[in-house]
Write a protein that holds these residues in place. Sequence first.
Motif, PDB file in Angstrom:
ATOM      1  N   PRO A 203       0.843  -1.210   0.000  1.00 57.46           N
ATOM      2  CA  PRO A 203       0.000   0.000   0.000  1.00 57.46           C
ATOM      3  C   PRO A 203       0.873   1.254   0.000  1.00 57.46           C
ATOM      4  O   PRO A 203       1.948   1.279   0.601  1.00 57.46           O
ATOM      5  CB  PRO A 203      -0.786  -0.111   1.311  1.00 57.46           C
ATOM      6  N   VAL A 204       0.386   2.282  -0.679  1.00 56.85           N
ATOM      7  CA  VAL A 204       1.149   3.530  -0.731  1.00 56.85           C
ATOM      8  C   VAL A 204       0.986   4.291   0.575  1.00 56.85           C
ATOM      9  O   VAL A 204       0.021   4.089   1.325  1.00 56.85           O
ATOM     10  CB  VAL A 204       0.696   4.414  -1.912  1.00 56.85           C
ATOM     11  N   VAL A 205       1.920   5.169   0.858  1.00 55.38           N
ATOM     12  CA  VAL A 205       1.860   6.013   2.050  1.00 55.38           C
ATOM     13  C   VAL A 205       0.705   7.007   1.889  1.00 55.38           C
ATOM     14  O   VAL A 205       0.523   7.592   0.812  1.00 55.38           O
ATOM     15  CB  VAL A 205       3.196   6.756   2.246  1.00 55.38           C
ATOM     16  N   PRO A 206      -0.103   7.225   2.939  1.00 57.75           N
ATOM     17  CA  PRO A 206      -1.230   8.157   2.837  1.00 57.75           C
ATOM     18  C   PRO A 206      -0.766   9.573   2.518  1.00 57.75           C
ATOM     19  O   PRO A 206       0.397   9.933   2.714  1.00 57.75           O
ATOM     20  CB  PRO A 206      -1.861   8.100   4.233  1.00 57.75           C
ATOM     21  N   ALA A 207      -1.709  10.379   2.028  1.00 63.20           N
ATOM     22  CA  ALA A 207      -1.411  11.779   1.734  1.00 63.20           C
ATOM     23  C   ALA A 207      -0.959  12.501   2.997  1.00 63.20           C
ATOM     24  O   ALA A 207      -1.359  12.139   4.113  1.00 63.20           O
ATOM     25  CB  ALA A 207      -2.650  12.466   1.167  1.00 63.20           C
ATOM     26  N   PRO A 208      -0.099  13.531   2.855  1.00 62.61           N
ATOM     27  CA  PRO A 208       0.397  14.258   4.041  1.00 62.61           C
ATOM     28  C   PRO A 208      -0.703  14.748   4.971  1.00 62.61           C
ATOM     29  O   PRO A 208      -0.504  14.834   6.184  1.00 62.61           O
ATOM     30  CB  PRO A 208       1.169  15.424   3.416  1.00 62.61           C
ATOM     31  N   SER A 209      -1.877  15.084   4.425  1.00 60.49           N
ATOM     32  CA  SER A 209      -2.961  15.590   5.263  1.00 60.49           C
ATOM     33  C   SER A 209      -3.502  14.518   6.208  1.00 60.49           C
ATOM     34  O   SER A 209      -4.133  14.830   7.219  1.00 60.49           O
ATOM     35  CB  SER A 209      -4.105  16.100   4.382  1.00 60.49           C
TER      36      SER A 209
ATOM     37  N   GLY B 257       8.570   6.028  -6.011  1.00 64.47           N
ATOM     38  CA  GLY B 257       8.420   7.319  -6.670  1.00 64.47           C
ATOM     39  C   GLY B 257       8.538   8.509  -5.749  1.00 64.47           C
ATOM     40  O   GLY B 257       8.072   9.604  -6.082  1.00 64.47           O
ATOM     41  N   LEU B 258       9.189   8.326  -4.595  1.00 64.73           N
ATOM     42  CA  LEU B 258       9.338   9.423  -3.639  1.00 64.73           C
ATOM     43  C   LEU B 258      10.550  10.281  -3.984  1.00 64.73           C
ATOM     44  O   LEU B 258      11.436   9.877  -4.736  1.00 64.73           O
ATOM     45  CB  LEU B 258       9.511   8.865  -2.224  1.00 64.73           C
ATOM     46  N   PHE B 259      10.584  11.465  -3.375  1.00 66.94           N
ATOM     47  CA  PHE B 259      11.795  12.270  -3.464  1.00 66.94           C
ATOM     48  C   PHE B 259      12.888  11.577  -2.651  1.00 66.94           C
ATOM     49  O   PHE B 259      12.693  11.209  -1.495  1.00 66.94           O
ATOM     50  CB  PHE B 259      11.577  13.673  -2.903  1.00 66.94           C
ATOM     51  N   VAL B 260      14.061  11.418  -3.258  1.00 67.88           N
ATOM     52  CA  VAL B 260      15.231  10.873  -2.575  1.00 67.88           C
ATOM     53  C   VAL B 260      16.376  11.840  -2.821  1.00 67.88           C
ATOM     54  O   VAL B 260      16.681  12.177  -3.970  1.00 67.88           O
ATOM     55  CB  VAL B 260      15.608   9.470  -3.096  1.00 67.88           C
TER      56      VAL B 260
ATOM     57  N   PHE C 225      26.562   7.911   3.799  1.00 68.62           N
ATOM     58  CA  PHE C 225      25.959   9.056   3.136  1.00 68.62           C
ATOM     59  C   PHE C 225      26.146  10.256   4.054  1.00 68.62           C
ATOM     60  O   PHE C 225      25.913  10.169   5.261  1.00 68.62           O
ATOM     61  CB  PHE C 225      24.465   8.838   2.925  1.00 68.62           C
ATOM     62  N   GLU C 226      26.537  11.379   3.497  1.00 67.03           N
ATOM     63  CA  GLU C 226      26.645  12.580   4.329  1.00 67.03           C
ATOM     64  C   GLU C 226      25.291  12.912   4.938  1.00 67.03           C
ATOM     65  O   GLU C 226      25.191  13.323   6.097  1.00 67.03           O
ATOM     66  CB  GLU C 226      27.155  13.760   3.499  1.00 67.03           C
ATOM     67  N   SER C 227      24.241  12.727   4.155  1.00 67.95           N
ATOM     68  CA  SER C 227      22.878  12.855   4.665  1.00 67.95           C
ATOM     69  C   SER C 227      21.950  12.091   3.737  1.00 67.95           C
ATOM     70  O   SER C 227      22.251  11.876   2.566  1.00 67.95           O
ATOM     71  CB  SER C 227      22.452  14.331   4.765  1.00 67.95           C
ATOM     72  N   MET C 228      20.804  11.681   4.286  1.00 69.43           N
ATOM     73  CA  MET C 228      19.801  10.948   3.507  1.00 69.43           C
ATOM     74  C   MET C 228      18.432  11.542   3.799  1.00 69.43           C
ATOM     75  O   MET C 228      18.017  11.644   4.966  1.00 69.43           O
ATOM     76  CB  MET C 228      19.816   9.462   3.878  1.00 69.43           C
ATOM     77  N   LEU C 229      17.745  11.924   2.750  1.00 69.71           N
ATOM     78  CA  LEU C 229      16.409  12.508   2.866  1.00 69.71           C
ATOM     79  C   LEU C 229      15.487  11.814   1.879  1.00 69.71           C
ATOM     80  O   LEU C 229      15.765  11.790   0.677  1.00 69.71           O
ATOM     81  CB  LEU C 229      16.460  14.010   2.569  1.00 69.71           C
ATOM     82  N   ILE C 230      14.400  11.216   2.376  1.00 73.13           N
ATOM     83  CA  ILE C 230      13.350  10.703   1.507  1.00 73.13           C
ATOM     84  C   ILE C 230      12.031  11.261   2.002  1.00 73.13           C
ATOM     85  O   ILE C 230      11.836  11.429   3.208  1.00 73.13           O
ATOM     86  CB  ILE C 230      13.330   9.157   1.438  1.00 73.13           C
ATOM     87  N   ALA C 231      11.132  11.570   1.075  1.00 65.45           N
ATOM     88  CA  ALA C 231       9.902  12.254   1.499  1.00 65.45           C
ATOM     89  C   ALA C 231       8.795  12.098   0.478  1.00 65.45           C
ATOM     90  O   ALA C 231       9.031  12.140  -0.738  1.00 65.45           O
ATOM     91  CB  ALA C 231      10.180  13.737   1.729  1.00 65.45           C
ATOM     92  N   SER C 232       7.583  11.913   0.998  1.00 60.32           N
ATOM     93  CA  SER C 232       6.376  12.064   0.186  1.00 60.32           C
ATOM     94  C   SER C 232       5.714  13.394   0.483  1.00 60.32           C
ATOM     95  O   SER C 232       4.892  13.871  -0.306  1.00 60.32           O
ATOM     96  CB  SER C 232       5.396  10.914   0.476  1.00 60.32           C
TER      97      SER C 232
END
Length: 288
Positions: A152-158, A240-243, A265-272
Amino acid sequence: MDIASLWQELERVLLPTLASYRSHLATLHVERKHDNTLLSEADLAVQNQIIECVRAFDGDGLIIAEEDSKTLSRPSEANPGGRIWIIDPIDGTAQFVAPESREFCSVVCLVEDHKPVAAFVLAPEIGPNRSSVCVKLNGPGEPIEINGQPAPVVPAPSQSRHLSVPRGLGSQPRKYEPTLLARGYEPTTRVTSDTLHMVRTSVDLSSFTDPTLGPFGLFYREQQKVWDGAAGMCLALAAGLFVGDGTGRERASIDVAFNVAEPKFESMLIASDSEARRIVVSPLDATA
């Protein structure tokens, strides 16, 4: 390469091994490493099993494993091409050695020419009645599966305001944390397993876990070891997330030097959640 068959074999082999060591925690040998994280005899045994399975499947690929100072040597090249298998035998050893805890997992990521293409995450006790949850990606273009079902996909931010932004115990809040709180986010600053937190950012584990492990809209960590981040990065890209990194620069490849003791990794950021991402990146970028 039939990656699915390797993942199936790893699941078959590792579940009884992990269960056996968990049933003998009172006599389990555990030591502290230089960075104050834990190393148990179970880590070494599980790592050996994973390496044996990978070697039977692929005799030529390079293996980078967390505890390979005990079993293997680092490559001479900083950025070798070809196939690299990145292994974390037990991510969350502190959880593994605590009888009441359950948030730990065994992790493998296949990298081809610097790009993460397949991932295996086995969490043997986070399901109902301490049953296993296995997250698999068989290759580029393939769907992420959880226990053989489409993830299942991650729910919308709201719908979910939870974020994972781990930092060291006793460290000061980062500049973006008050802003996140003011915007109604609920940041988690302690992590049980980097991989599981990244999985929860990439897919929704809620219906597979008990107690429920809900989704995160963002994961951010600085100085992340490659075996803690490669599989999660692979799954996030497949979802399909921002990485990217803490400056907001996108990342599609494993851009670390492998010829050092602890590739990071100097830093790692993933986000929906794009709003949370902007809040986290902004102050980091401003101080660069």
